[in-house]
Design a protein around this motif. Structure first.
Motif: not given
Lengths: 77, 158
Positions: A15-18, A20
């Protein structure tokens, strides 16, 4: 003809932010002109990766979605 | 593309609750991944986020938060054990949603080059020493943060 990726990262299940952050780390390891394949299941990636691409200047060559998995081919600028 | 001055993000982390520790770390680590510069100024209770002895044990407050993991009346939230229960519930939710645990996010901030600033005045007030803070933390005051923030494109406070 499909584009061959020089490196693939599998961010499925993250999940966000991993996704990116991992995309950025992977791009850092590539040479200019090489292509990164990035796979994700986080629906946020659908908008986050294009925004990241625009901001950092590393263009997306291809993007697709299949069965809840997003796939991006990103070229290192 | 002509080299431009990178966008800069200046963030204040004021609170030491688990839920309020996530946003500054997520935004700062994402910012550097977007080729921005980012700094977090950890002040007052926010200093706990970078305190070696505390960062793994941050908790969620079950009181005065109608959107808390357990939306119970405040009188129930005040009972012993409710902070533990609310914290356990939030950690379980974050884990199910595959959100990175706080120590991983801290690690990503340090590795990504986020400037992590511990507030000197808070350290003096709370009796916290430099060796109590995580390795890689810089110590500074209001002037150091404002000097950085004066050139910022984005400023946020949590």
């Amino acid at each position: 003809m499909s584009i061959a990726a020089d490196k693939t990262i599998d961010c499925k299940g993250q999940s966000c932010p991993e996704p990116v952050l991992r995309t950025k780390m992977a791009i850092n390891e590539l040479q200019s002109g090489q292509v990164l394949e990035m796979l994700a299941t986080d629906p946020g990636s659908a908008n986050d990766i294009p925004a990241w691409s625009k901001r950092t200047g590393n263009p997306i060559l291809e993007s697709s979605q299949n069965g809840g998995v997003w796939r991006f081919l990103i070229k290192k600028a | 593309m002509a080299p431009e001055k990178p966008k800069r993000m200046a963030i204040i982390a004021l609170h030491g609750s688990l839920d309020l520790a996530y946003p500054p770390l997520i935004l700062a680590s994402t910012g550097v991944a977007m080729d921005m510069e980012a700094a977090i100024f950890f002040t007052f209770y926010g200093l706990d986020i970078i305190n070696k002895h505390k960062y793994q044990n941050l908790k969620v407050a079950p009181l005065a938060n109608p959107a808390a993991p357990m939306p119970v009346p405040n009188i129930i939230g005040a009972l012993p054990g409710m902070t533990f229960a609310a914290t356990a519930m939030m950690k379980s939710w974050m884990n199910k949603a595959n959100v990175a645990p706080l120590p991983s996010l801290l690690d990503m901030c340090f590795k990504g080059g986020v400037k992590m600033i511990g507030c000197q005045m808070t350290m003096d007030v709370m009796g916290v020493k430099k060796e109590d803070l995580l390795d890689g933390v810089e110590i500074g005051g209001a002037v150091m943060f404002l000097d950085y923030a004066a050139e910022a494109d984005i400023t946020l406070s949590f």
